[in-house]
Scaffold this motif. Structure first.
Motif, PDB file in Angstrom:
ATOM      1  N   GLY A 184      32.173  41.282  48.071  1.00 22.92           N
ATOM      2  CA  GLY A 184      33.267  42.474  48.102  1.00 22.92           C
ATOM      3  C   GLY A 184      34.203  42.600  47.169  1.00 22.92           C
ATOM      4  O   GLY A 184      35.238  43.468  47.375  1.00 22.92           O
ATOM      5  N   LYS A 185      34.363  41.946  45.970  1.00 22.72           N
ATOM      6  CA  LYS A 185      35.214  42.017  45.145  1.00 22.72           C
ATOM      7  C   LYS A 185      34.633  42.415  43.772  1.00 22.72           C
ATOM      8  O   LYS A 185      33.461  42.332  43.397  1.00 22.72           O
ATOM      9  CB  LYS A 185      35.835  40.323  44.637  1.00 22.72           C
ATOM     10  CG  LYS A 185      36.537  40.015  45.745  1.00 22.72           C
ATOM     11  CD  LYS A 185      36.996  38.567  45.597  1.00 22.72           C
ATOM     12  CE  LYS A 185      37.650  37.835  47.041  1.00 22.72           C
ATOM     13  NZ  LYS A 185      38.009  36.360  46.643  1.00 22.72           N
ATOM     14  N   GLU A 186      35.367  43.143  43.125  1.00 22.18           N
ATOM     15  CA  GLU A 186      35.108  44.068  41.922  1.00 22.18           C
ATOM     16  C   GLU A 186      35.580  43.172  40.854  1.00 22.18           C
ATOM     17  O   GLU A 186      36.609  42.303  40.495  1.00 22.18           O
ATOM     18  CB  GLU A 186      35.538  45.326  41.674  1.00 22.18           C
ATOM     19  CG  GLU A 186      35.273  46.006  40.711  1.00 22.18           C
ATOM     20  CD  GLU A 186      36.045  47.214  40.352  1.00 22.18           C
ATOM     21  OE1 GLU A 186      36.739  47.754  39.627  1.00 22.18           O
ATOM     22  OE2 GLU A 186      35.922  48.226  41.436  1.00 22.18           O
ATOM     23  N   VAL A 187      34.370  42.922  39.722  1.00 20.83           N
ATOM     24  CA  VAL A 187      34.589  42.326  38.363  1.00 20.83           C
ATOM     25  C   VAL A 187      34.031  43.123  37.337  1.00 20.83           C
ATOM     26  O   VAL A 187      32.929  43.528  37.573  1.00 20.83           O
ATOM     27  CB  VAL A 187      34.271  40.657  38.476  1.00 20.83           C
ATOM     28  CG1 VAL A 187      32.733  40.677  38.868  1.00 20.83           C
ATOM     29  CG2 VAL A 187      34.494  40.042  37.236  1.00 20.83           C
ATOM     30  N   LEU A 188      34.801  43.091  36.057  1.00 18.68           N
ATOM     31  CA  LEU A 188      34.228  43.670  35.096  1.00 18.68           C
ATOM     32  C   LEU A 188      33.745  42.853  34.164  1.00 18.68           C
ATOM     33  O   LEU A 188      34.397  41.814  33.447  1.00 18.68           O
ATOM     34  CB  LEU A 188      35.429  44.581  34.171  1.00 18.68           C
ATOM     35  CG  LEU A 188      35.834  45.970  34.680  1.00 18.68           C
ATOM     36  CD1 LEU A 188      36.866  46.473  34.250  1.00 18.68           C
ATOM     37  CD2 LEU A 188      34.661  46.919  34.995  1.00 18.68           C
ATOM     38  N   ILE A 189      32.339  42.598  33.958  1.00 15.34           N
ATOM     39  CA  ILE A 189      31.773  41.846  33.089  1.00 15.34           C
ATOM     40  C   ILE A 189      30.443  42.440  32.521  1.00 15.34           C
ATOM     41  O   ILE A 189      29.886  43.469  32.936  1.00 15.34           O
ATOM     42  CB  ILE A 189      31.188  40.585  33.877  1.00 15.34           C
ATOM     43  CG1 ILE A 189      29.983  41.142  34.999  1.00 15.34           C
ATOM     44  CG2 ILE A 189      32.180  39.546  34.531  1.00 15.34           C
ATOM     45  CD1 ILE A 189      29.264  39.889  35.566  1.00 15.34           C
ATOM     46  N   PRO A 190      29.938  42.040  31.162  1.00 14.52           N
ATOM     47  CA  PRO A 190      28.702  42.379  30.617  1.00 14.52           C
ATOM     48  C   PRO A 190      27.605  42.081  31.645  1.00 14.52           C
ATOM     49  O   PRO A 190      27.471  40.999  32.079  1.00 14.52           O
ATOM     50  CB  PRO A 190      28.677  41.694  29.183  1.00 14.52           C
ATOM     51  CG  PRO A 190      30.113  41.175  29.165  1.00 14.52           C
ATOM     52  CD  PRO A 190      30.767  40.927  30.435  1.00 14.52           C
ATOM     53  N   LEU A 191      26.451  42.987  31.414  1.00 11.74           N
ATOM     54  CA  LEU A 191      25.375  42.678  32.329  1.00 11.74           C
ATOM     55  C   LEU A 191      24.423  42.000  31.090  1.00 11.74           C
ATOM     56  O   LEU A 191      23.922  42.468  30.229  1.00 11.74           O
ATOM     57  CB  LEU A 191      24.589  43.922  32.698  1.00 11.74           C
ATOM     58  CG  LEU A 191      23.245  43.871  33.117  1.00 11.74           C
ATOM     59  CD1 LEU A 191      23.402  43.147  34.558  1.00 11.74           C
ATOM     60  CD2 LEU A 191      22.855  45.642  33.631  1.00 11.74           C
TER      61      LEU A 191
END
Length: 240
Positions: A184-191
């Motif tokens: 339920g939390k958003e995180v910005l990371i490379p795929l």
């Protein structure tokens, strides 16, 4: 660029976003059942088992609960720290930072496990060294399980001499942040891209490293990988 080290930044970003656990979970029923069957089929209770790319130690928990003497290794110090915390109740478990592309564990083990780790190494030379290091730390006839490795029968079996080659073939990168949701939390990371291979590609490189492939199975449906394979191998000949 040692692209496979990008996982360290990924774990750090997840924890900065207050995500308690990013990788595999010991509550994954399919994973737990597969590991239990593998341990039972190979009589690994009380034996020394090493896990490569152990991440946060979820498989270490499963293996320790099944009575193995566990050693986990991973390239990411942040994940190793988390794994040590999660495994501290098991007196026969330990976790270390090891770059399996560059070094082999100094000890010998009775079995080895890799869950979604091998496919993250994409260049031919580094995959070869990884398998050589895995092979060298196993006792004769020891089993190894490669679980949920990226699989595609349509995969192009091109030579990949550098990460630049891989980028040209796939258009993948390890740098562009993408929005992901976890608990339920958003995180910005490379795929982080993985190298998909077909059955022939996997079998060829595993046999070249000295392993005997005993079974190659499509993974059961799971939320971790859309298409993956479970590969059961043994060091040297399967005859005991």
């Amino acid at each position: 660029m040692e692209y496979y080290k990008a996982y360290e930044k990924r774990y750090q970003a997840a924890y900065d976003a207050d995500i308690a656990l990013w990788g595999n979970s010991e509550k994954d029923v399919v994973l737990a059942e597969a590991i239990k069957k593998w341990v039972d089929d190979n009589g690994l209770k009380g034996k020394r088992v090493i896990e490569f790319a152990c991440g946060e130690g979820s498989c270490g928990i499963l293996l320790s609960e099944l009575g193995v003497i566990y050693c986990g290794v991973d390239i990411a110090p942040t994940a190793v720290k988390k794994a040590k915390e999660r495994l501290k109740r098991f007196t026969d478990a330990r976790v270390e930072v090891v770059d399996m592309v560059k070094e082999a564990p100094k000890e010998k083990f009775d079995a080895a496990l890799d869950v979604m780790g091998f496919h993250m190494i994409v260049t031919d030379s580094e995959r070869k060294r990884y398998l050589e290091n895995a092979y060298s730390c196993l006792n004769d006839h020891a089993p190894m399980l490669f679980f949920r490795e990226n699989y595609s029968e349509e995969a192009e079996e091109n030579k990949v001499e550098s990460f630049a080659d891989f980028q040209k073939l796939t258009g993948s990168d390890y740098e562009t942040p993408q929005k992901r949701m976890m608990n339920g939390k958003e995180v910005l990371i490379p795929l982080l891209p993985a190298r998909a291979r077909g059955k022939e590609g996997y079998v060829t490189e595993l046999e070249a490293a000295g392993f005997t492939v005993e079974a190659f199975e499509r993974s059961k449906e799971n939320g971790a990988m859309l298409c993956s394979a479970d590969i059961y191998v043994r060091k040297g000949s399967c005859e005991k």
